[in-house]
Design a protein around this motif. Structure first.
Motif, short mmCIF file in Angstrom:
data_model
loop_
_atom_site.label_atom_id
_atom_site.label_comp_id
_atom_site.label_asym_id
_atom_site.label_seq_id
_atom_site.Cartn_x
_atom_site.Cartn_y
_atom_site.Cartn_z
N LEU A 1 7.53 0.93 -2.31
CA LEU A 1 6.54 1.72 -1.56
C LEU A 1 6.46 1.25 -0.11
O LEU A 1 6.43 2.07 0.82
CB LEU A 1 5.17 1.60 -2.23
CG LEU A 1 4.03 2.43 -1.61
CD1 LEU A 1 4.33 3.91 -1.77
CD2 LEU A 1 2.70 2.08 -2.28
N TYR A 2 6.45 -0.06 0.09
CA TYR A 2 6.38 -0.63 1.45
C TYR A 2 7.57 -0.17 2.28
O TYR A 2 7.41 0.32 3.41
CB TYR A 2 6.34 -2.15 1.37
CG TYR A 2 6.28 -2.83 2.72
CD1 TYR A 2 5.06 -3.17 3.29
CD2 TYR A 2 7.45 -3.12 3.43
CE1 TYR A 2 5.00 -3.79 4.53
CE2 TYR A 2 7.40 -3.73 4.67
CZ TYR A 2 6.17 -4.06 5.21
OH TYR A 2 6.13 -4.66 6.45
N PHE B 1 5.65 -2.15 -5.47
CA PHE B 1 5.05 -2.43 -4.16
C PHE B 1 6.13 -2.53 -3.09
O PHE B 1 5.99 -1.98 -2.00
CB PHE B 1 4.25 -3.73 -4.21
CG PHE B 1 3.69 -4.13 -2.88
CD1 PHE B 1 2.53 -3.58 -2.40
CD2 PHE B 1 4.36 -5.07 -2.08
CE1 PHE B 1 2.02 -3.93 -1.15
CE2 PHE B 1 3.86 -5.43 -0.84
CZ PHE B 1 2.69 -4.86 -0.38
N ALA C 1 5.41 -4.22 -11.17
CA ALA C 1 4.41 -4.00 -10.12
C ALA C 1 4.92 -4.48 -8.76
O ALA C 1 4.70 -3.82 -7.73
CB ALA C 1 3.12 -4.73 -10.47
N LEU C 2 5.62 -5.60 -8.74
CA LEU C 2 6.18 -6.11 -7.48
C LEU C 2 7.29 -5.20 -6.97
O LEU C 2 7.39 -4.94 -5.77
CB LEU C 2 6.70 -7.53 -7.68
CG LEU C 2 5.66 -8.61 -7.98
CD1 LEU C 2 6.33 -9.96 -8.16
CD2 LEU C 2 4.62 -8.67 -6.87
N ARG D 1 11.57 -6.55 -4.43
CA ARG D 1 12.35 -5.39 -4.83
C ARG D 1 13.35 -5.69 -5.94
O ARG D 1 13.76 -4.78 -6.67
CB ARG D 1 13.09 -4.81 -3.63
CG ARG D 1 12.18 -4.22 -2.57
CD ARG D 1 12.79 -3.03 -1.90
NE ARG D 1 13.08 -1.96 -2.85
CZ ARG D 1 13.69 -0.83 -2.53
NH1 ARG D 1 14.09 -0.63 -1.29
NH2 ARG D 1 13.93 0.09 -3.43
#
Length: 215
Positions: free
Chosen positions: A53-54, A50, A46-47, A40
């Motif tokens: 979103l997680y 992700f 992209a990380l 985060r």
């Protein structure tokens, strides 16, 4: 007292299952939550996407639904075959990791930006800066909220009783089958949970008092 002493085997097995669920899930969620927190705050879009979103998905999904998926939907995927205990640990880990991530991320935000900038100026990579400079300082600020999350995890283990994992949450059904007073039995369960929470609270206070001096 008869309810307790006549069912010591039941309480012993149930709380052993609770402690095992808690320990495995606590360790797993701390590791996974730290990794997601690193994503985060990563410079890689992209990380960060992700990780965001997680956290948004898991934090806004009821734990019962997560465990329901692990118990009934996951086996249909026909991937690695896991026991109900392993599935319960996985579900608790995935769910709790989202909250651990946010606590660690808030701790990272308390570290002055100059610390990371100085590390990068010295040629340190993002991963090295995060693990060696930022996280050790961030951990000190996360002790109280992290303890609250682990206490919540300990209580959340009772939900696993509905998914074929025998732990403290499943005692009431067994007491009913044996003809004992379920209400009295659940009062003993509540007392044992208080006993389990006390060491976590004491540890949190000691660490907070010790590290507050360092801060």
């Amino acid at each position: 007292m008869d309810v307790l002493f006549d069912n010591l085997d039941l309480y012993g097995r149930a709380f052993l299952g609770t402690i095992m669920l808690f320990v495995v899930s606590a360790v797993g969620s701390l590791v996974l939550g730290t990794v997601i927190a690193g994503m985060r705050v990563s410079p890689v879009p992209a990380l960060r996407a992700f990780g965001t979103l997680y956290v948004n998905i898991l934090r806004n999904t009821p734990l019962t639904l997560v465990l329901f998926f692990m118990a009934f939907a996951y086996p249909r995927l026909e991937l690695v075959e896991l026991s109900f205990f392993a599935l319960a640990c996985t579900g608790l880990t995935l769910y709790t990791a989202a909250f651990v991530c946010e606590v660690i991320r808030s701790g990272i935000n308390t570290v002055p930006v100059g610390q990371a900038e100085a590390s990068r100026a010295l040629g340190m990579t993002f991963t090295r800066t995060l693990s060696s400079v930022v996280l050790p300082q961030a951990v000190r600020a996360t002790v109280p909220p992290m303890t609250n999350i682990q206490i919540a995890l300990l209580k959340n283990t009772t939900i696993a009783a509905g998914f074929s994992v025998f732990e403290a949450g499943g005692i009431y059904a067994n007491l009913s089958e044996r003809g004992y007073d379920v209400l009295t039995g659940l009062l003993w369960v509540a007392l044992f949970f208080v006993i389990l929470v006390v060491p976590l609270t004491i540890l949190q206070r000691r660490l907070d008092a010790r590290w507050s001096v360092a801060r």
